[in-house]
Each structure stands twice: as structure tokens, then as C-alpha cells.
Design an enzyme around this catalytic site. Sequence first.
Site, PDB file in Angstrom:
ATOM      1  N   THR A   1       8.594   4.520  -7.570  1.00  0.00           N
ATOM      2  CA  THR A   1      10.214   4.140  -7.338  1.00  0.00           C
ATOM      3  C   THR A   1      10.144   3.148  -6.792  1.00  0.00           C
ATOM      4  O   THR A   1      11.177   2.193  -6.868  1.00  0.00           O
ATOM      5  CB  THR A   1      10.338   4.951  -6.062  1.00  0.00           C
ATOM      6  OG1 THR A   1      10.018   6.656  -6.588  1.00  0.00           O
ATOM      7  CG2 THR A   1      12.011   5.009  -6.133  1.00  0.00           C
TER       8      THR A   1
ATOM      9  N   TYR B   1      -2.050  11.227  -4.783  1.00  0.00           N
ATOM     10  CA  TYR B   1      -0.817  11.507  -5.544  1.00  0.00           C
ATOM     11  C   TYR B   1      -0.814  11.971  -7.062  1.00  0.00           C
ATOM     12  O   TYR B   1      -1.574  11.181  -8.061  1.00  0.00           O
ATOM     13  CB  TYR B   1      -0.105   9.856  -5.498  1.00  0.00           C
ATOM     14  CG  TYR B   1       1.892   9.908  -6.954  1.00  0.00           C
ATOM     15  CD1 TYR B   1       1.934  10.954  -6.657  1.00  0.00           C
ATOM     16  CD2 TYR B   1       2.356   9.098  -7.007  1.00  0.00           C
ATOM     17  CE1 TYR B   1       3.158  11.042  -7.602  1.00  0.00           C
ATOM     18  CE2 TYR B   1       3.012   8.832  -7.688  1.00  0.00           C
ATOM     19  CZ  TYR B   1       3.826  10.230  -7.422  1.00  0.00           C
ATOM     20  OH  TYR B   1       5.026  10.027  -7.717  1.00  0.00           O
TER      21      TYR B   1
ATOM     22  N   LYS C   1       0.719  13.868  -2.361  1.00  0.00           N
ATOM     23  CA  LYS C   1       1.652  14.315  -2.739  1.00  0.00           C
ATOM     24  C   LYS C   1       1.415  14.796  -4.775  1.00  0.00           C
ATOM     25  O   LYS C   1       0.908  14.498  -5.599  1.00  0.00           O
ATOM     26  CB  LYS C   1       2.455  12.856  -2.934  1.00  0.00           C
ATOM     27  CG  LYS C   1       3.647  12.992  -3.527  1.00  0.00           C
ATOM     28  CD  LYS C   1       4.425  11.378  -4.207  1.00  0.00           C
ATOM     29  CE  LYS C   1       5.620  11.528  -4.878  1.00  0.00           C
ATOM     30  NZ  LYS C   1       5.908  10.089  -5.230  1.00  0.00           N
TER      31      LYS C   1
END
Length: 307
Positions: free
Chosen positions: A59, A147, A175
Amino acid sequence: MTTLSAGPAGRPGRPFGTTLTAMVTPFTATGELDVDAAGQLAVRLVDAGNNGLVVNGTTGESPTTTDGEKELVIRAVVEAVGDRATVVAGVGTYDTAHSVRLAKAAEKAGAHGALVVTPYYSRPQQEGLLAHFAAVADASDLPVMLYDIPPRSVVAIAPDTLLRLAEHPRITAVKDAKGDLLAGSKVIAGSDLAYYSGDDPLTVPWMSIGAVGIVSIIAHVVGPHVRAMVDAAEAGDYVTARRLHEALLPAHRAMGRTGSGAGLVFAKTALRLQGFGVGDPRLPQIPATHAQTDLIAKDLDEIGPLQ
């Protein structure tokens, strides 16, 4: 596993806090890094209930920002909120040597933790993932959040691989953007890795099986709601957590308005609608159209004040 000291918002079992926003990277009208706006946005997000921030992630447009820009963002955010929130820096790439350099630079810039994504494009074997993550974790003293996001990386981190990685003294969290709650349950039950939902709509389901929080996109603009939902789930009040989850359904719908995987476009659009401009995304991402922006505005208008 060795227990490391957590960042400002961390505590045992929740090394990076509980409510983290995957922060966008602000740019000027001409597309340059806006360092001042990065610090201001960090303060805005922490004031809205976030006790952690992830910078230089997907992001944050990590594929299109330079290493120098990434370091400037970390320094600006740590300076702005480093005593109030845990700052986790994205350092993962598909190049292990490059990821090692980024981890060292993030530590030097003052980050409290490192987010390391599964190497994408090259599709390594599980043994390659083990070697890659271990090399990056060995490169600095930062605690590491893995992640796991096979929609982008193609290769998932297998549960057995995660259990082996949990033995590393600096690999402390995951995550998860894989959405496999059964696989996650096995890892949560078999290790002390702290799980964070990497997919906003799945926050409550993940927390119901032992996850500790969320790395959110919608918290850019509905941070108090997300924090209240996470706090309720953490307290075992799933009646309240479910009510807040349902109240946030329009935000999930809004995030899908700009296409699959374009959460950063939603976040930048939504922030602009709230009067906080952070510039347009860099190519190959493109800004929301006028029609998409109108739909996002209508979606977000459905979410009332936090009760």
C-alpha cells in the site's frame, strides 16, 4: 523462542501492537515524495486509534519508490510518532541480497520492526523461502513480521515452513493475506508467532482463532471503528466485534471499487475525500476515476459515527 523487546505499542504476544495501518506513501502533485505529509499522515493515523504503522509495504507503493525514498519515509514517520506507535518497515523483495540491504537500512533509520514479504515472481521452493527469510532476519536486530500473500507472490508459506521459521529468535509474527484459517490455526497452535490479519474483512474471524490484530487499509479513514472492533475481539466481546464488522461492510465494498489488489488507490482516494491529499499513485497504478470516486464517497457515507 527468544522474546525480543517490542516497539512502543507492543506487549508480550503482540509485538507490533494490535491495530496497524498499511500506510500509503504521500506524493506531491508532481509525483515527488512528500516527506512532510508522511509525518502528518502518521500522526493522523495514530490519533485515530492505530498503535502501529506499516510503511513501505504494498500500500506504500514499495515497488515504485527508491531505497532512498523508503529511508526518508521511515525517518519521517518514526520522528512523528515513534514514541506512540510501532513503526514496521517493509523490506522484502524478490532479491534476498536487496532485502538484506533494506533491512539494515530500516534498522539504521529507526524502524521498530521489519515486514518481509514472500519473494514474488521467482516462485522459490519452501527451502528457498526458509533460506531467504532467515537471511533477512539475520541481517539486523529488528523483529520480523513475515508476509504471506500468495495472490501476489504465487507461492504460499507452508504451515511446516512457518513452524520452522518460528524457531528463529527474530521472526515473531505473520501478516496473513492467504485467508486459510485452518492452516493458520495449525501455526498458531504450534508456535508463538503472533498472527495479524492482512485482509480487512477477515479480521474478526482471524481473531476468533487466536490472531492478535490487523494490518489494515480501511483504517486510513475509519481507524476508530477498526480499533474498537479489534479491542472488542481481543476482550472476547464478539457481539460487539460482529456489530462493528457489519458496520464496516461499506468500507470493504468501497475498497473493491478500484479493482483487485488496488487498496492503495482506495486509500488515497478516501483520504482525499476526507480532505487530506496524499497525491496520486505512481504508475502502473492509476488514480480512481470520477465514477469510482463517487461510489467510494457514497459507500463511506453509509458508515456512521462510532457508537
